[in-house]
Scaffold this motif. Structure first.
Motif, PDB file in Angstrom:
ATOM      1  N   LEU A 133     102.599  15.628  35.388  1.00  0.00           N
ATOM      2  CA  LEU A 133     102.043  16.970  35.258  1.00  0.00           C
ATOM      3  C   LEU A 133     100.605  16.850  34.770  1.00  0.00           C
ATOM      4  CD1 LEU A 133     102.366  20.050  35.345  1.00  0.00           C
ATOM      5  CD2 LEU A 133     103.288  19.916  33.013  1.00  0.00           C
ATOM      6  N   GLN A 134      99.676  17.318  35.597  1.00  0.00           N
ATOM      7  CA  GLN A 134      98.256  17.265  35.257  1.00  0.00           C
ATOM      8  C   GLN A 134      97.764  18.687  34.996  1.00  0.00           C
ATOM      9  OE1 GLN A 134      96.252  15.301  38.506  1.00  0.00           O
ATOM     10  NE2 GLN A 134      97.291  13.375  38.143  1.00  0.00           N
ATOM     11  N   LEU A 135      97.322  18.947  33.791  1.00  0.00           N
ATOM     12  CA  LEU A 135      96.849  20.271  33.412  1.00  0.00           C
ATOM     13  C   LEU A 135      95.322  20.294  33.463  1.00  0.00           C
ATOM     14  CD1 LEU A 135      99.271  20.976  30.442  1.00  0.00           C
ATOM     15  CD2 LEU A 135      99.517  21.649  32.845  1.00  0.00           C
ATOM     16  N   ALA A 136      94.789  20.791  34.583  1.00  0.00           N
ATOM     17  CA  ALA A 136      93.345  20.879  34.780  1.00  0.00           C
ATOM     18  C   ALA A 136      92.931  22.348  34.825  1.00  0.00           C
ATOM     19  CB  ALA A 136      92.951  20.168  36.070  1.00  0.00           C
ATOM     20  N   SER A 137      93.595  23.147  34.005  1.00  0.00           N
ATOM     21  CA  SER A 137      93.362  24.586  33.967  1.00  0.00           C
ATOM     22  C   SER A 137      93.217  25.038  32.519  1.00  0.00           C
ATOM     23  CB  SER A 137      94.541  25.322  34.613  1.00  0.00           C
ATOM     24  OG  SER A 137      94.434  26.712  34.406  1.00  0.00           O
ATOM     25  N   LYS A 138      92.439  26.083  32.355  1.00  0.00           N
ATOM     26  CA  LYS A 138      92.276  26.672  31.019  1.00  0.00           C
ATOM     27  C   LYS A 138      93.314  27.765  30.752  1.00  0.00           C
ATOM     28  CE  LYS A 138      87.329  25.765  30.739  1.00  0.00           C
ATOM     29  NZ  LYS A 138      86.746  25.493  32.042  1.00  0.00           N
ATOM     30  N   ALA A 139      94.162  28.048  31.725  1.00  0.00           N
ATOM     31  CA  ALA A 139      95.180  29.090  31.574  1.00  0.00           C
ATOM     32  C   ALA A 139      96.095  28.775  30.398  1.00  0.00           C
ATOM     33  CB  ALA A 139      95.996  29.227  32.854  1.00  0.00           C
ATOM     34  N   LYS A 140      96.552  29.816  29.733  1.00  0.00           N
ATOM     35  CA  LYS A 140      97.385  29.660  28.535  1.00  0.00           C
ATOM     36  C   LYS A 140      98.884  29.754  28.831  1.00  0.00           C
ATOM     37  CE  LYS A 140      93.838  29.627  25.679  1.00  0.00           C
ATOM     38  NZ  LYS A 140      93.039  28.466  25.999  1.00  0.00           N
ATOM     39  N   VAL A 198      95.536  23.845  38.408  1.00  0.00           N
ATOM     40  CA  VAL A 198      94.083  23.968  38.475  1.00  0.00           C
ATOM     41  C   VAL A 198      93.630  25.414  38.250  1.00  0.00           C
ATOM     42  CG1 VAL A 198      93.914  21.994  40.046  1.00  0.00           C
ATOM     43  CG2 VAL A 198      94.032  24.317  40.988  1.00  0.00           C
ATOM     44  N   ASP A 199      92.338  25.564  38.018  1.00  0.00           N
ATOM     45  CA  ASP A 199      91.710  26.874  37.974  1.00  0.00           C
ATOM     46  C   ASP A 199      91.201  27.215  39.378  1.00  0.00           C
ATOM     47  OD1 ASP A 199      92.133  27.454  35.252  1.00  0.00           O
ATOM     48  OD2 ASP A 199      90.371  26.300  34.649  1.00  0.00           O
ATOM     49  N   GLU A 200      90.674  28.420  39.529  1.00  0.00           N
ATOM     50  CA  GLU A 200      90.275  28.899  40.862  1.00  0.00           C
ATOM     51  C   GLU A 200      89.198  28.051  41.526  1.00  0.00           C
ATOM     52  OE1 GLU A 200      90.717  33.447  41.565  1.00  0.00           O
ATOM     53  OE2 GLU A 200      90.126  33.169  39.463  1.00  0.00           O
ATOM     54  N   LEU A 246     106.696  11.049  46.654  1.00  0.00           N
ATOM     55  CA  LEU A 246     106.883  12.181  47.568  1.00  0.00           C
ATOM     56  C   LEU A 246     105.555  12.834  47.922  1.00  0.00           C
ATOM     57  CD1 LEU A 246     108.989  13.902  49.058  1.00  0.00           C
ATOM     58  CD2 LEU A 246     109.159  15.304  46.997  1.00  0.00           C
ATOM     59  N   GLY A 247     104.662  12.974  46.954  1.00  0.00           N
ATOM     60  CA  GLY A 247     103.364  13.587  47.217  1.00  0.00           C
ATOM     61  C   GLY A 247     102.873  14.351  46.012  1.00  0.00           C
ATOM     62  N   ASP A 248     101.950  15.284  46.284  1.00  0.00           N
ATOM     63  CA  ASP A 248     101.303  16.061  45.225  1.00  0.00           C
ATOM     64  C   ASP A 248     101.411  17.551  45.514  1.00  0.00           C
ATOM     65  OD1 ASP A 248     100.377  13.591  44.260  1.00  0.00           O
ATOM     66  OD2 ASP A 248      98.422  13.811  45.216  1.00  0.00           O
ATOM     67  N   LEU A 249     101.587  18.318  44.446  1.00  0.00           N
ATOM     68  CA  LEU A 249     101.468  19.773  44.510  1.00  0.00           C
ATOM     69  C   LEU A 249     100.267  20.162  43.667  1.00  0.00           C
ATOM     70  CD1 LEU A 249     105.120  21.052  43.908  1.00  0.00           C
ATOM     71  CD2 LEU A 249     103.932  20.731  46.087  1.00  0.00           C
ATOM     72  N   VAL A 250      99.464  21.064  44.185  1.00  0.00           N
ATOM     73  CA  VAL A 250      98.353  21.615  43.423  1.00  0.00           C
ATOM     74  C   VAL A 250      98.589  23.113  43.342  1.00  0.00           C
ATOM     75  CG1 VAL A 250      95.859  21.965  43.302  1.00  0.00           C
ATOM     76  CG2 VAL A 250      96.774  19.813  44.221  1.00  0.00           C
ATOM     77  N   ILE A 251      98.677  23.621  42.116  1.00  0.00           N
ATOM     78  CA  ILE A 251      98.993  25.035  41.908  1.00  0.00           C
ATOM     79  C   ILE A 251      97.863  25.667  41.104  1.00  0.00           C
ATOM     80  CG2 ILE A 251     100.657  26.680  40.980  1.00  0.00           C
ATOM     81  CD1 ILE A 251     102.794  24.463  41.265  1.00  0.00           C
ATOM     82  N   CYS A 252      97.352  26.787  41.609  1.00  0.00           N
ATOM     83  CA  CYS A 252      96.274  27.499  40.931  1.00  0.00           C
ATOM     84  C   CYS A 252      96.880  28.540  39.992  1.00  0.00           C
ATOM     85  CB  CYS A 252      95.356  28.162  41.949  1.00  0.00           C
ATOM     86  SG  CYS A 252      93.965  28.994  41.178  1.00  0.00           S
ATOM     87  N   ALA A 253      96.747  28.278  38.689  1.00  0.00           N
ATOM     88  CA  ALA A 253      97.368  29.128  37.675  1.00  0.00           C
ATOM     89  C   ALA A 253      96.903  30.579  37.767  1.00  0.00           C
ATOM     90  CB  ALA A 253      97.081  28.565  36.281  1.00  0.00           C
ATOM     91  N   ALA A 254      95.627  30.798  37.998  1.00  0.00           N
ATOM     92  CA  ALA A 254      95.105  32.169  38.055  1.00  0.00           C
ATOM     93  C   ALA A 254      95.676  32.942  39.240  1.00  0.00           C
ATOM     94  CB  ALA A 254      93.578  32.146  38.125  1.00  0.00           C
ATOM     95  N   VAL A 255      95.836  32.275  40.367  1.00  0.00           N
ATOM     96  CA  VAL A 255      96.397  32.935  41.545  1.00  0.00           C
ATOM     97  C   VAL A 255      97.867  33.261  41.309  1.00  0.00           C
ATOM     98  CG1 VAL A 255      96.930  32.686  44.009  1.00  0.00           C
ATOM     99  CG2 VAL A 255      94.710  31.918  43.127  1.00  0.00           C
ATOM    100  N   VAL A 256      98.603  32.349  40.691  1.00  0.00           N
ATOM    101  CA  VAL A 256     100.013  32.596  40.387  1.00  0.00           C
ATOM    102  C   VAL A 256     100.144  33.830  39.493  1.00  0.00           C
ATOM    103  CG1 VAL A 256     102.095  31.685  39.283  1.00  0.00           C
ATOM    104  CG2 VAL A 256     100.656  30.170  40.646  1.00  0.00           C
TER     105      VAL A 256
END
Length: 154
Positions: free
Chosen positions: A7-14, A45-47, A82-92
């Motif tokens: 789990l890589q947290l590259a977002s400032k989301a809380k 990630v962030d936006e 298996l691979g990578d998922l990249v999820i944008c916290a702000a969009v979620v």
């Protein structure tokens, strides 16, 4: 099944789910896949990064909710990657609010959706979409979450 989740947290989301929640959701999507051992990365990630990746890999000029990058194992090599998922916290968060969904339920849906893509599921053709969406609905209901597609017929 053994799961190694980076789990890589590259977002400032809380309001990002915990490692344990991601492992639960990914594990649920992997159940029945026949994989004894699986390794994958989930990068939050962030936006800005979401936009850059979506533009680079999909030619779309906006940040999207989840991107799936399956790992293609070279012939003759056995790896559980298996691979990578990249999820944008702000969009979620934005989508959950717009769709009147619980934030955790939307996170669960997108993690399961992305993991199914890594397993080879797709939704380009209607028949494939029906199969993938039905699986998502069933997995989410097993976890106690509502149908993410609402009243739509799948």
């Amino acid at each position: 099944m053994t799961l190694y989740l980076d789990l890589q947290l590259a977002s400032k989301a809380k309001d990002i789910p915990s490692q344990e929640q991601f492992e639960l959701w990914v594990g649920k999507a992997l159940a029945g896949s026949g994989r004894d051992e699986t390794e994958l990365t989930v990068r939050i990630v962030d936006e800005e990064e979401g936009l850059e990746l979506n533009s680079t890999y999909r030619g779309r000029d906006y940040a999207t909710n989840v991107l799936s990058f399956p790992f293609e194992v070279p012939d003759g090599i056995e790896l559980p990657l298996l691979g990578d998922l990249v999820i944008c916290a702000a969009v979620v968060a934005k989508e959950a609010a717009e769709q009147n969904k619980a934030l955790a339920a939307h996170w669960a849906h997108l993690v399961i959706h992305g993991t199914l893509h890594l397993l080879g599921y797709d939704h380009i053709k209607d028949e494939d979409a029906e199969q993938m969406e039905s699986k998502e609905i069933a997995l989410l209901q097993d976890l106690g979450y509502p149908d993410p597609y609402g009243d739509r017929d799948v």
